[in-house]
Design a protein around this motif. Sequence first.
Motif, PDB file in Angstrom:
ATOM      1  N   GLU A   1     158.347  36.731  64.691  1.00 22.67           N
ATOM      2  CA  GLU A   1     158.240  35.356  65.209  1.00 22.67           C
ATOM      3  C   GLU A   1     158.808  35.270  66.636  1.00 22.67           C
ATOM      4  O   GLU A   1     158.264  34.566  67.480  1.00 22.67           O
ATOM      5  CB  GLU A   1     158.976  34.390  64.281  1.00 22.67           C
ATOM      6  CG  GLU A   1     158.405  34.385  62.867  1.00 22.67           C
ATOM      7  CD  GLU A   1     157.832  33.052  62.459  1.00 22.67           C
ATOM      8  OE1 GLU A   1     156.601  32.949  62.414  1.00 22.67           O
ATOM      9  OE2 GLU A   1     158.620  32.138  62.182  1.00 22.67           O
TER      10      GLU A   1
ATOM     11  N   ARG B   1     165.115  19.447  70.876  1.00 23.87           N
ATOM     12  CA  ARG B   1     164.957  18.930  72.258  1.00 23.87           C
ATOM     13  C   ARG B   1     166.306  18.778  72.934  1.00 23.87           C
ATOM     14  O   ARG B   1     166.447  19.023  74.130  1.00 23.87           O
ATOM     15  CB  ARG B   1     164.231  17.583  72.233  1.00 23.87           C
ATOM     16  CG  ARG B   1     162.740  17.613  72.499  1.00 23.87           C
ATOM     17  CD  ARG B   1     162.062  18.754  71.922  1.00 23.87           C
ATOM     18  NE  ARG B   1     160.710  18.912  72.433  1.00 23.87           N
ATOM     19  CZ  ARG B   1     159.828  19.768  71.941  1.00 23.87           C
ATOM     20  NH1 ARG B   1     160.164  20.552  70.941  1.00 23.87           N
ATOM     21  NH2 ARG B   1     158.632  19.881  72.462  1.00 23.87           N
TER      22      ARG B   1
ATOM     23  N   ARG C   1     162.132  16.063  59.745  1.00 25.73           N
ATOM     24  CA  ARG C   1     161.413  16.732  60.834  1.00 25.73           C
ATOM     25  C   ARG C   1     161.738  16.070  62.181  1.00 25.73           C
ATOM     26  O   ARG C   1     161.879  16.737  63.201  1.00 25.73           O
ATOM     27  CB  ARG C   1     159.902  16.688  60.536  1.00 25.73           C
ATOM     28  CG  ARG C   1     159.004  17.125  61.659  1.00 25.73           C
ATOM     29  CD  ARG C   1     159.175  18.607  62.015  1.00 25.73           C
ATOM     30  NE  ARG C   1     158.314  18.982  63.124  1.00 25.73           N
ATOM     31  CZ  ARG C   1     158.717  19.664  64.181  1.00 25.73           C
ATOM     32  NH1 ARG C   1     159.957  20.089  64.294  1.00 25.73           N
ATOM     33  NH2 ARG C   1     157.875  19.953  65.148  1.00 25.73           N
TER      34      ARG C   1
ATOM     35  N   SER D   1     164.137  27.115  68.220  1.00 22.50           N
ATOM     36  CA  SER D   1     164.016  27.468  66.797  1.00 22.50           C
ATOM     37  C   SER D   1     164.980  26.616  65.964  1.00 22.50           C
ATOM     38  O   SER D   1     166.006  26.142  66.467  1.00 22.50           O
ATOM     39  CB  SER D   1     164.326  28.950  66.581  1.00 22.50           C
ATOM     40  OG  SER D   1     164.124  29.294  65.223  1.00 22.50           O
ATOM     41  N   HIS D   2     164.596  26.425  64.704  1.00 22.51           N
ATOM     42  CA  HIS D   2     165.502  25.763  63.758  1.00 22.51           C
ATOM     43  C   HIS D   2     165.377  26.412  62.392  1.00 22.51           C
ATOM     44  O   HIS D   2     164.304  26.890  62.025  1.00 22.51           O
ATOM     45  CB  HIS D   2     165.229  24.263  63.615  1.00 22.51           C
ATOM     46  CG  HIS D   2     164.000  23.741  64.304  1.00 22.51           C
ATOM     47  ND1 HIS D   2     162.725  24.046  63.904  1.00 22.51           N
ATOM     48  CD2 HIS D   2     163.861  22.930  65.373  1.00 22.51           C
ATOM     49  CE1 HIS D   2     161.865  23.433  64.679  1.00 22.51           C
ATOM     50  NE2 HIS D   2     162.509  22.750  65.605  1.00 22.51           N
TER      51      HIS D   2
HETATM   52  C1  LIG Z   1     154.872  29.063  65.744  1.00 24.37           C
HETATM   53  C2  LIG Z   1     155.837  29.773  64.807  1.00 24.37           C
HETATM   54  C3  LIG Z   1     156.206  31.133  65.422  1.00 24.37           C
HETATM   55  C4  LIG Z   1     157.102  28.916  64.655  1.00 24.37           C
HETATM   56  O1  LIG Z   1     158.096  29.561  63.894  1.00 24.37           O
HETATM   57  P1  LIG Z   1     158.806  28.877  62.621  1.00 24.37           P
HETATM   58  O2  LIG Z   1     159.719  29.897  62.008  1.00 24.37           O
HETATM   59  O3  LIG Z   1     157.755  28.246  61.774  1.00 24.37           O
HETATM   60  O4  LIG Z   1     159.692  27.715  63.171  1.00 24.37           O
HETATM   61  P2  LIG Z   1     160.909  27.713  64.217  1.00 24.37           P
HETATM   62  O5  LIG Z   1     161.753  26.576  63.866  1.00 24.37           O
HETATM   63  O6  LIG Z   1     161.557  29.030  64.371  1.00 24.37           O
HETATM   64  O7  LIG Z   1     160.153  27.423  65.589  1.00 24.37           O
HETATM   65  C5  LIG Z   1     159.502  26.206  65.776  1.00 24.37           C
HETATM   66  C6  LIG Z   1     159.331  26.002  67.260  1.00 24.37           C
HETATM   67  O8  LIG Z   1     158.492  27.029  67.803  1.00 24.37           O
HETATM   68  C7  LIG Z   1     157.906  26.506  68.983  1.00 24.37           C
HETATM   69  N1  LIG Z   1     156.506  26.923  68.992  1.00 24.37           N
HETATM   70  C8  LIG Z   1     155.498  26.454  68.229  1.00 24.37           C
HETATM   71  N2  LIG Z   1     154.353  27.099  68.543  1.00 24.37           N
HETATM   72  C9  LIG Z   1     154.667  27.994  69.511  1.00 24.37           C
HETATM   73  C10 LIG Z   1     153.888  28.947  70.244  1.00 24.37           C
HETATM   74  N3  LIG Z   1     152.590  29.104  70.049  1.00 24.37           N
HETATM   75  N4  LIG Z   1     154.533  29.693  71.175  1.00 24.37           N
HETATM   76  C11 LIG Z   1     155.852  29.531  71.407  1.00 24.37           C
HETATM   77  N5  LIG Z   1     156.635  28.638  70.742  1.00 24.37           N
HETATM   78  C12 LIG Z   1     156.029  27.888  69.806  1.00 24.37           C
HETATM   79  C13 LIG Z   1     158.063  24.983  68.957  1.00 24.37           C
HETATM   80  O9  LIG Z   1     159.020  24.643  69.931  1.00 24.37           O
HETATM   81  C14 LIG Z   1     158.618  24.722  67.571  1.00 24.37           C
HETATM   82  O10 LIG Z   1     159.582  23.706  67.495  1.00 24.37           O
HETATM   83  P3  LIG Z   1     159.195  22.150  67.665  1.00 24.37           P
HETATM   84  O11 LIG Z   1     157.927  21.952  66.895  1.00 24.37           O
HETATM   85  O12 LIG Z   1     160.373  21.407  67.122  1.00 24.37           O
HETATM   86  O13 LIG Z   1     158.979  21.981  69.134  1.00 24.37           O
HETATM   87  C15 LIG Z   1     155.207  30.015  63.383  1.00 24.37           C
HETATM   88  O14 LIG Z   1     155.040  28.794  62.721  1.00 24.37           O
HETATM   89  C16 LIG Z   1     153.867  30.711  63.425  1.00 24.37           C
HETATM   90  O15 LIG Z   1     152.811  30.105  63.630  1.00 24.37           O
HETATM   91  N6  LIG Z   1     153.848  32.037  63.195  1.00 24.37           N
HETATM   92  C17 LIG Z   1     152.623  32.798  63.098  1.00 24.37           C
HETATM   93  C18 LIG Z   1     152.407  33.653  64.312  1.00 24.37           C
HETATM   94  C19 LIG Z   1     153.339  34.820  64.315  1.00 24.37           C
HETATM   95  O16 LIG Z   1     154.530  34.685  64.137  1.00 24.37           O
HETATM   96  N7  LIG Z   1     152.785  36.021  64.532  1.00 24.37           N
HETATM   97  C20 LIG Z   1     153.580  37.216  64.498  1.00 24.37           C
HETATM   98  C21 LIG Z   1     153.110  38.126  65.596  1.00 24.37           C
HETATM   99  S1  LIG Z   1     153.874  39.728  65.503  1.00 24.37           S
END
Ligand SMILES: CC(C)(COP(=O)(O)OP(=O)(O)OC[C@H]1O[C@@H](n2cnc3c(N)ncnc32)[C@H](O)[C@@H]1OP(=O)(O)O)[C@@H](O)C(=O)NCCC(=O)NCCS
Length: 225
Positions: free
Chosen positions: A155, A55, A47, A92-93
């Motif tokens: 997402e 970053r 992580r 994103s990752h």
């Molecule tokens: C936050 C979320 C979108 C992250 O997506 P993920 O596929 O788990 O992970 P990814 O690697 O693509 O993205 C992670 C990055 O998102 C960013 N992130 C986290 N929360 C965020 C938010 N509220 N808004 C914008 N960016 C966010 C961060 O930079 C994070 O990376 P970091 O922790 O290294 O800084 C996901 O965990 C989540 O909570 N989804 C539920 C909400 C959702 O998607 N609703 C759908 C609406 S239609």
Amino acid sequence: MKNPWSHLFLRSSFFALKKEEDLDTSLKIEHSKLQYDSAVNGFHPKRKDEFLLGRLCATKAFYECTKQPLYDLKNNPDRSPAWPSGVVGTISHNEFWVGAAVAKDTDLLGVGMDFEVMGRTKLELAKQIRSGGDLLSHPQLSDEELLTLIFSAKESLYKALYPQVKKFFGFEDASVTKIDLDNGTFVINLISDLNLNFGPKSRFSFEGRFTVDNKTCLTVLELSH
Ligand SMILES: CC(C)(COP(=O)(O)OP(=O)(O)OC[C@H]1O[C@@H](n2cnc3c(N)ncnc32)[C@H](O)[C@@H]1OP(=O)(O)O)[C@@H](O)C(=O)NCCC(=O)NCCS
């Protein structure tokens, strides 16, 4: 570095790295300047790597956009990145790739991107991911691939809109109604009101772009003013 994704970003600066590739010398120097010792304290090594590479990508994209350095991009308590004023951005990752995009806030209201492993989104999760209006099938995609793209598009929408609406919204609040593989575009509609500006009675329909390369798909949503 050459990557298969840059054409998806029309109004934002983008930088991505393939995780398994070694950093070249200039990236190693940039990496060594990152200031996140306390932020990554206690992180699992995997992580920590992922966070720091994200970053690093943010630093590169931010520099390309603003010609300014950025070595200490913190996360807000809600986990969203605390971008400096004047820009919007996204990180994103997935297992293979890490990337970030940054735009001036005069050019875009928001930007969201999401890497996923294509077809790995399990059909058992469909109930959590799908809403009433989502595409149920696609002539050119397997059900798993379609579900991955729907998940990823949602997402990306979430990441682009969250800084505007400042509240959680779920997979049931939007529907992916069109996926055009030839043009690499998708349409996603909000089906719930998020605030006065975003919802079925106000601004609700968004077009995003995507591409699939090898095992990874990347969706991108650049939110215009
Ligand atoms: C936050 C979320 C979108 C992250 O997506 P993920 O596929 O788990 O992970 P990814 O690697 O693509 O993205 C992670 C990055 O998102 C960013 N992130 C986290 N929360 C965020 C938010 N509220 N808004 C914008 N960016 C966010 C961060 O930079 C994070 O990376 P970091 O922790 O290294 O800084 C996901 O965990 C989540 O909570 N989804 C539920 C909400 C959702 O998607 N609703 C759908 C609406 S239609």
